[in-house]
Design an enzyme around this catalytic site. Structure first.
Site, PDB file in Angstrom:
ATOM      1  N   TYR A 142       0.890  -0.900  -0.018  1.00  0.00           N
ATOM      2  CA  TYR A 142       0.041   0.121   0.124  1.00  0.00           C
ATOM      3  C   TYR A 142       0.711   1.064  -0.242  1.00  0.00           C
ATOM      4  CZ  TYR A 142      -4.388  -1.902   1.213  1.00  0.00           C
ATOM      5  OH  TYR A 142      -6.023  -2.272   0.517  1.00  0.00           O
ATOM      6  N   LYS A 189       2.820 -14.554   3.576  1.00  0.00           N
ATOM      7  CA  LYS A 189       3.463 -15.774   1.865  1.00  0.00           C
ATOM      8  C   LYS A 189       4.556 -16.258   1.840  1.00  0.00           C
ATOM      9  CE  LYS A 189       2.604 -18.109  -1.376  1.00  0.00           C
ATOM     10  NZ  LYS A 189       0.918 -18.611  -2.186  1.00  0.00           N
ATOM     11  N   ASP A 221      -2.976 -18.083   1.051  1.00  0.00           N
ATOM     12  CA  ASP A 221      -3.820 -18.727  -0.326  1.00  0.00           C
ATOM     13  C   ASP A 221      -4.554 -19.930   0.892  1.00  0.00           C
ATOM     14  OD1 ASP A 221      -1.505 -20.165   0.319  1.00  0.00           O
ATOM     15  OD2 ASP A 221      -1.321 -20.635  -1.834  1.00  0.00           O
ATOM     16  N   ASP A 249     -12.334  -8.906   4.103  1.00  0.00           N
ATOM     17  CA  ASP A 249     -14.102  -9.237   3.384  1.00  0.00           C
ATOM     18  C   ASP A 249     -14.248 -10.429   3.366  1.00  0.00           C
ATOM     19  OD1 ASP A 249     -13.491  -6.139   2.775  1.00  0.00           O
ATOM     20  OD2 ASP A 249     -14.218  -6.613   1.160  1.00  0.00           O
TER      21      ASP A 249
HETATM   22  C1  IPM Z   1     -10.881  -1.060   4.170  1.00  0.00           C
HETATM   23  C2  IPM Z   1     -10.680  -0.258   2.611  1.00  0.00           C
HETATM   24  C3  IPM Z   1      -9.721   0.254   1.815  1.00  0.00           C
HETATM   25  C4  IPM Z   1      -8.193  -0.195   2.293  1.00  0.00           C
HETATM   26  C5  IPM Z   1      -9.449   1.185   0.397  1.00  0.00           C
HETATM   27  C6  IPM Z   1     -10.997   1.607   0.650  1.00  0.00           C
HETATM   28  C7  IPM Z   1      -8.755   1.756   0.476  1.00  0.00           C
HETATM   29  O1  IPM Z   1     -10.987  -1.400   1.726  1.00  0.00           O
HETATM   30  O2  IPM Z   1     -10.320  -0.472   4.759  1.00  0.00           O
HETATM   31  O3  IPM Z   1     -10.034  -2.330   3.631  1.00  0.00           O
HETATM   32  O4  IPM Z   1      -8.294  -1.211   0.875  1.00  0.00           O
HETATM   33  O5  IPM Z   1      -7.549  -0.554   3.278  1.00  0.00           O
HETATM   34 MG    MG Z   2     -10.636  -3.503   2.258  1.00  0.00          MG
END
Ligand code: IPM
Ligand code: MG
Length: 356
Positions: A142, A189, A221, A249
């Protein structure tokens, strides 16, 4: 207790859900005799529209000066299919994390019993699942160098971690494991990535200070598979920024819906509390968004930033009671349970507040 809380709704449904989170904080203040004062600030697309910047200096200054931040979401569809946009809402979020030193992102995955039927995973696999993710939040791919070369024909994003960065999140995760089932799973990983080999080396070293915590190592994975196959096997999970983004997620489905998941971003200064869901422009303005993630984020704020555990537990109990009474937002409705009552964003907030 006197505290000032900054509300940063951001984009899309962020506006609707933080409005409810704030009302719940107000009710807690009233019930427990605290004085919370509020200010508001812009971030994301709405900030770009108003000031040209996704994180205006004024917002950052207000964040640093506040005792805690209740955050909504950032993002706007107009940027998603425009890879050439130089200024993007998400830059505001990433800059905030970096500037506030929010290196630890806690994402608790807890399934309310009433929502067993709302998940696409079978109830007997889900029942009893309770995972706490520690996602590293200010390093990795990131924040490494990124760019184009060969006249734009090649792109790169560098993933980078230092020992120090891994060590501090590792300590937070081990400390949390101590207060839970004393199991920690470190996800990387390491069979491919050098950053992951450093990650594993550091976890192994920090583990020596926590002999009472049982440590397990998994590749990312395999973890993606195990979360669905046997979510109960996990207690605390610690992982890097990108892996944590993706796995949480996925893990939200264990809790029935993204609309249920709260998070806390903590580190050196002010803590930021936000749903893990995004701005959801497809349902923005319709009044149907699930406010429970924002309400549960407010509970994390009370607990972690203010040390108000009883107040936080009261919020969680109220959410539980509302679910038990059969109230649902659309995203957590179960087609097989016709006696459920489907509510909009604000009405769901009313129910939680009534239970407080
Ligand atoms: C999260 C979101 C963010 C991330 C995005 C919106 C940049 O997906 O907070 O999980 O990737 O961290
Ligand atoms: Mg996210």
């Amino acid at each position: 207790m006197n505290k000032n809380i900054l509300i940063v709704p951001g984009d899309g449904i962020g506006q609707e859900v933080t409005a409810v989170g704030k009302r719940v904080l107000d009710r807690i203040a009233e019930k427990f005799g605290h004085a919370f004062t509020y200010d508001e600030a812009l971030i994301g697309h709405v900030a770009i529209e108003a000031t040209g910047s996704p994180l205006p200096d004024e917002t950052l200054a207000k964040m640093k000066a506040s005792d805690a931040v209740l955050f909504g979401a950032v993002g706007h569809p107009k940027y998603d299919n425009d890879p050439s946009a130089k200024v993007r809402p998400e830059q505001g979020l990433l800059k905030m994390r970096k500037e506030l030193g929010l290196y630890a992102n806690l994402r608790p995955i807890k399934l309310f019993d009433e929502l067993l039927g709302a998940s696409s995973i079978r109830p007997e696999i889900l029942r009893g699942a309770d995972i706490l993710f520690f996602r590293e939040l200010t390093g990795d791919i990131y924040f490494g160098e990124k760019g184009r070369k060969n006249d734009g024909a090649t792109a790169y994003d560098v993933a980078e971690y230092s020992r120090h960065e891994v060590e501090r999140i590792a300590r937070k995760a081990f400390e949390a494991a101590r207060t839970r089932r004393k199991k920690l799973c470190s996800v990387d990983k390491a069979n491919v990535l050098e950053t992951s080999r450093l990650w594993r080396e550091v976890i192994q070293k920090v583990a020596l200070e926590y002999p009472d915590v049982e440590v397990e190592y998994q590749f990312v994975d395999a973890t993606a598979m195990l979360l669905i196959k046997d979510p109960k096997k996990f207690d605390v999970v610690v992982t890097a920024n990108l892996f944590g983004d993706i796995l949480t997620d996925e893990a939200s489905q264990i809790a029935g819906s993204m609309g249920m998941l709260a998070s806390a971003s903590i580190g050196d200064g002010t803590g930021v509390y936000e749903p893990i869901h995004g701005s959801a422009h497809d349902i923005t303005g319709k009044g149907v968004a699930n406010p429970l993630a924002s309400i549960l984020s407010a509970a994390l704020l009370l607990d972690i930033s203010f040390g108000l555990k009883a107040e936080a537990d009261a919020v969680i109990a109220a959410v539980d009671a509302v679910l038990k009474a059969g109230y649902r937002t659309r995203d957590i409705a179960d087609a097989h349970t016709p006696q459920e009552k489907i509510l909009g964003t604000s009405a769901m907030g009313d129910q939680v507040i009534a239970n407080l």
